[in-house]
Design a protein around this motif. Structure first.
Motif, PDB file in Angstrom:
ATOM      1  N   HIS A   1       0.858  -1.189   0.000  1.00 45.67           N
ATOM      2  CA  HIS A   1       0.000   0.000   0.000  1.00 45.67           C
ATOM      3  C   HIS A   1       0.889   1.233   0.000  1.00 45.67           C
ATOM      4  N   LEU A   2       0.542   2.182  -0.834  1.00 38.91           N
ATOM      5  CA  LEU A   2       1.363   3.370  -1.022  1.00 38.91           C
ATOM      6  C   LEU A   2       1.276   4.308   0.181  1.00 38.91           C
ATOM      7  N   ASP A   3       2.440   4.791   0.643  1.00 42.69           N
ATOM      8  CA  ASP A   3       2.421   5.824   1.667  1.00 42.69           C
ATOM      9  C   ASP A   3       2.139   7.169   0.999  1.00 42.69           C
ATOM     10  N   HIS A   4       2.055   8.215   1.795  1.00 37.50           N
ATOM     11  CA  HIS A   4       1.672   9.520   1.253  1.00 37.50           C
ATOM     12  C   HIS A   4       2.666  10.013   0.206  1.00 37.50           C
ATOM     13  N   ALA A   5       3.958   9.837   0.467  1.00 40.96           N
ATOM     14  CA  ALA A   5       4.974  10.362  -0.445  1.00 40.96           C
ATOM     15  C   ALA A   5       4.927   9.653  -1.795  1.00 40.96           C
ATOM     16  N   ASP A   6       4.847   8.317  -1.776  1.00 39.02           N
ATOM     17  CA  ASP A   6       4.818   7.571  -3.030  1.00 39.02           C
ATOM     18  C   ASP A   6       3.494   7.757  -3.760  1.00 39.02           C
ATOM     19  N   ALA A   7       2.402   7.886  -3.010  1.00 43.99           N
ATOM     20  CA  ALA A   7       1.099   8.132  -3.648  1.00 43.99           C
ATOM     21  C   ALA A   7       1.114   9.470  -4.387  1.00 43.99           C
ATOM     22  N   ARG A   8       1.764  10.471  -3.788  1.00 49.14           N
ATOM     23  CA  ARG A   8       1.860  11.773  -4.466  1.00 49.14           C
ATOM     24  C   ARG A   8       2.634  11.644  -5.770  1.00 49.14           C
ATOM     25  N   LYS A   9       3.727  10.900  -5.737  1.00 49.10           N
ATOM     26  CA  LYS A   9       4.531  10.738  -6.943  1.00 49.10           C
ATOM     27  C   LYS A   9       3.764  10.033  -8.051  1.00 49.10           C
ATOM     28  N   LEU A  10       2.863   9.143  -7.664  1.00 50.94           N
ATOM     29  CA  LEU A  10       2.100   8.384  -8.657  1.00 50.94           C
ATOM     30  C   LEU A  10       0.719   8.973  -8.913  1.00 50.94           C
ATOM     31  N   SER A  11       0.467  10.141  -8.355  1.00 45.66           N
ATOM     32  CA  SER A  11      -0.818  10.846  -8.575  1.00 45.66           C
ATOM     33  C   SER A  11      -2.010   9.978  -8.221  1.00 45.66           C
ATOM     34  N   THR A  12      -1.915   9.300  -7.086  1.00 41.24           N
ATOM     35  CA  THR A  12      -3.022   8.464  -6.650  1.00 41.24           C
ATOM     36  C   THR A  12      -3.251   8.662  -5.158  1.00 41.24           C
ATOM     37  N   THR A  13      -4.077   7.834  -4.557  1.00 45.91           N
ATOM     38  CA  THR A  13      -4.520   8.028  -3.181  1.00 45.91           C
ATOM     39  C   THR A  13      -3.623   7.303  -2.187  1.00 45.91           C
ATOM     40  N   PRO A  14      -3.222   7.950  -1.088  1.00 48.17           N
ATOM     41  CA  PRO A  14      -2.460   7.247  -0.047  1.00 48.17           C
ATOM     42  C   PRO A  14      -3.211   6.007   0.430  1.00 48.17           C
ATOM     43  N   GLY A  15      -2.490   4.915   0.586  1.00 51.99           N
ATOM     44  CA  GLY A  15      -3.113   3.664   0.981  1.00 51.99           C
ATOM     45  C   GLY A  15      -3.573   2.814  -0.181  1.00 51.99           C
ATOM     46  N   ALA A  16      -3.487   3.360  -1.409  1.00 51.93           N
ATOM     47  CA  ALA A  16      -3.896   2.591  -2.586  1.00 51.93           C
ATOM     48  C   ALA A  16      -2.994   1.374  -2.757  1.00 51.93           C
TER      49      ALA A  16
END
Length: 264
Positions: free
Chosen positions: A197-212
């Motif tokens: 599950h993506l943390d906030h930093a990686d979710a931002r880089k991938l333009s998606t939702t944290p926890g996705a």
């Protein structure tokens, strides 16, 4: 007038042709999804239950089936949406750049971070080098048709590839740089995949939702002589990728005692 992307409009029921209610609703929704653009909002369970004159539980079962088939995705509190076309992570060893070009998409890199640093015990073991030896850590956000798809983080021995960080700035493909500038062809790889599950930093880089959800891939690549070239960990968007694997059973063998056995 064309329908706006997030306006669900209506679902036109297809001919039932003897289908049960759940199958009929699923087939109608599947036709709706295939005819709609990615990101189109699917009508709510309540609306669909009223339209098809069925219980919401029946509608929910049909939506569950479509989600399992990756035709729609759900966002809690917002609803269900038509899924973007999924990219298959092939079992064939290719670079991200090669893979996207073969799919008719334009590969790119939206962010890059690269640095030289001493290898810790874990990385040194993976690269078969001495602990403390210099390695290049390269992190890149990879895009396809300008859409962020993956975060690639890889480690390579600096002694073997002097000046790589400067040369990589001029090329989009790491494997192409290794082949053309160092004569190193990546020939094989050992790879594992897990769900993360993506943390906030990686979710931002991938333009998606944290926890996705995402696919977390760990790869050790080797050249034609069997020497380790790189060890990396990458994150691929779970809403844009599926993993392809080829599996088979070993041949049925007959042990010495005469009892049939299957080696797996």
């Amino acid at each position: 007038m064309s329908r706006r992307r997030n306006d669900p409009g209506g679902v036109i029921p297809i001919a039932a042709d003897g289908l049960g209610k759940s199958e009929w609703i699923r087939a109608s929704l599947e036709e709706f999804a295939r005819a709609s653009g990615p990101g189109t909002l699917v009508p709510s369970e309540r609306v669909l239950a009223e339209q098809f004159s069925v219980a919401r539980m029946t509608v929910r079962a049909a939506l569950d089936s479509l989600e399992a088939s990756a035709l729609i995705y759900r966002i809690p509190g917002r609803g269900a949406f038509v899924q973007h076309p999924l990219v298959t992570q092939s079992e064939v060893l290719r670079s991200f750049t090669e893979d996207m070009v073969l799919r008719g998409m334009i590969p790119g890199t939206s962010e890059i971070r690269a640095e030289a640093r001493p290898a810790d015990a874990f990385i040194a073991e993976r690269l078969a080098i001495a602990e403390g030896a210099q390695v290049y850590l390269i992190e890149r956000v990879r895009t396809a048709d300008d859409v962020p798809m993956a975060i690639e983080r890889t480690n390579l021995p600096a002694e073997r590839f002097p000046g790589l960080l400067d040369r990589l700035q001029e090329r989009d493909s790491l494997y192409a740089a290794l082949a053309s500038d160092y004569g190193v062809i990546v020939d094989s790889a050992e790879q594992t995949a897990a769900i993360a599950h993506l943390d906030h930093a990686d979710a931002r880089k991938l333009s998606t939702t944290p926890g996705a959800s995402c696919f977390a891939l760990a790869r050790t690549s080797r050249d034609r002589m069997g020497t380790v070239v790189e060890f990396g960990r990458s994150l691929y968007r779970g809403d844009r990728y599926v993993i392809q694997m080829r599996v088979s059973k070993d041949a049925l063998t007959l042990p010495a005692d005469g009892e049939a056995g299957l080696h797996v």
